[in-house]
Design an enzyme around this catalytic site. Structure first.
Site, PDB file in Angstrom:
ATOM      1  N   SER A  74     -52.169 105.749 131.611  1.00 42.61           N
ATOM      2  CA  SER A  74     -52.661 104.688 129.993  1.00 42.61           C
ATOM      3  C   SER A  74     -53.781 104.583 129.748  1.00 42.61           C
ATOM      4  O   SER A  74     -54.087 104.462 128.900  1.00 42.61           O
ATOM      5  CB  SER A  74     -51.573 104.212 129.464  1.00 42.61           C
ATOM      6  OG  SER A  74     -51.441 103.526 130.239  1.00 42.61           O
ATOM      7  N   TYR A  75     -54.344 103.729 131.658  1.00 36.88           N
ATOM      8  CA  TYR A  75     -55.413 103.323 131.419  1.00 36.88           C
ATOM      9  C   TYR A  75     -56.797 103.823 130.524  1.00 36.88           C
ATOM     10  O   TYR A  75     -56.976 105.368 131.048  1.00 36.88           O
ATOM     11  CB  TYR A  75     -56.176 102.837 132.450  1.00 36.88           C
ATOM     12  CG  TYR A  75     -55.014 102.042 133.026  1.00 36.88           C
ATOM     13  CD1 TYR A  75     -53.765 100.905 132.299  1.00 36.88           C
ATOM     14  CD2 TYR A  75     -55.248 101.553 134.433  1.00 36.88           C
ATOM     15  CE1 TYR A  75     -53.195  99.479 133.083  1.00 36.88           C
ATOM     16  CE2 TYR A  75     -54.468 100.553 134.924  1.00 36.88           C
ATOM     17  CZ  TYR A  75     -53.538  99.718 134.016  1.00 36.88           C
ATOM     18  OH  TYR A  75     -52.251  98.951 134.626  1.00 36.88           O
ATOM     19  N   ALA A  76     -57.768 103.901 129.294  1.00 30.75           N
ATOM     20  CA  ALA A  76     -58.484 103.983 128.935  1.00 30.75           C
ATOM     21  C   ALA A  76     -58.085 106.242 128.801  1.00 30.75           C
ATOM     22  O   ALA A  76     -59.050 106.844 128.983  1.00 30.75           O
ATOM     23  CB  ALA A  76     -59.421 104.292 129.394  1.00 30.75           C
TER      24      ALA A  76
END
Length: 333
Positions: A74-76
């Site tokens: 889900s990071y960036a």
């Protein structure tokens, strides 16, 4: 509980890493991989750190012997994983690294049902340009899905060789106990590690029941938000500094603004004093405090530029005295 591994010099020469670096590596959990005591977090990659900055950060981290990289699908929106994958591919260093990622929060494969687990793992493998995830963390405690279903789905991917070790992030102590019981009953892969928020400014979530379970199950603990948004690095000592430093000087993860109070100022004053005694900086002392805790294996720290890395890994060589640990314990209650 954290175990430093004795290694002979021949082993260090075979690994092409200097002996002191290898000697500092620790077991993640009772039977996990050997990891550097500070993990570099990829939460800035694709957000405040563009690809060239991310590569510079990772190169600098590797120059100190670092081998533990933490990210999430889900990071960036997956760009963090892609940047890490591209860097590993260009440097041809995949086999030298321990790559941890988290699933459960991405927009394309949300939750931890059977289908979502497998889809998320496959997507992470594509972005990371690798054939296996070293440590897979459940990024959310998905109460909409029976825990047994999630654990079985993860285990199937372990058996296929897509995942080596498993952990959980932001789960309660009771959920770790439940997971251990289910794993024992069904012969599934047990958790070997946990991530949670833990720092001098945020102690209540981990200390107590969760810390007890971590010790009892011999879990490797990877605290997130170790510097609480850069506050414990001394970046923000007033609201005006918070505004000025909001870009370009951020050590990511946490909420610096909420600590601009008397307690926060006392913590910073104590960090400043102890840093001066060690000829160091507050960020190194804050991480050294975490490393002084017997259940902690490797704090996860996200940075936005390569110039911050040296202070973070410098914590490994700092040995706080009992009096210094006690002072930090007392001021951060």
């Amino acid at each position: 509980m954290t175990q430093l591994l004795p290694l002979d010099r021949a082993a260090s020469e075979r690994a092409d890493v200097d002996y002191p670096t290898l000697a500092r590596r620790r077991l993640l959990g009772s039977a996990g991989p050997r990891v550097f005591p500070v993990a570099i977090g990829g939460n800035a990659f694709g957000w405040t750190a563009a690809e060239d900055a991310a590569e510079a950060i990772l190169d600098e981290y590797r120059s100190f012997g670092g081998n533990l990289i933490d990210t999430a699908d889900s990071y960036a929106a997956g760009r963090s994983e892609s940047m890490i994958g591209n860097w590993m591919h260009s440097r041809r260093n995949r086999d030298e690294l321990i790559v941890a990622t988290k699933i459960g929060k991405s927009a394309e494969s949300p939750g931890l049902g059977t289908g979502a687990v497998t889809a998320a793992i496959d997507a992470s493998l594509r972005r990371l340009r690798t054939d296996r995830i070293d440590v897979l963390f459940l990024h959310v405690d998905d109460r909409k899905v029976p825990f047994e279903e999630t654990l079985v789905a993860v285990d199937e991917n372990v058996r296929k060789g897509k995942v080596r070790f498993v952990g959980a992030s932001d789960h309660s102590g009771n959920r770790f106990i439940e997971a251990r019981v289910i794993a024992a009953q069904l012969g599934l892969t047990p958790f070997i590690a946990l991530q949670c928020r833990y720092s001098l400014t945020h102690r209540t979530e981990f200390e107590g029941a969760l810390a007890n379970v971590a010790e009892q199950q011999r879990l490797g603990v990877m605290p997130r938000f170790a510097l609480d948004g850069g506050f414990l690095a001394g970046n923000y000592r007033s609201r005006s500094e918070l505004d000025l430093n909001s870009t370009g000087n951020v050590v990511l993860g946490g909420d610096a603004e909420s600590h601009l109070n008397r307690r926060g100022q006392r913590i910073l004053a104590t960090l400043d004093r102890i840093a001066a005694e060690h000829e160091s900086v507050p960020a190194s002392i804050a991480i050294a405090w975490l490393l002084s805790k017997p259940t902690v294996t490797a704090p996860v720290v996200g940075v936005s530029n390569a110039g911050q890395v040296a202070d973070l890994v410098g914590a490994i060589d700092i040995r706080l005295t009992r009096q210094q640990v006690a002072a930090l314990d007392e001021v951060s209650v």
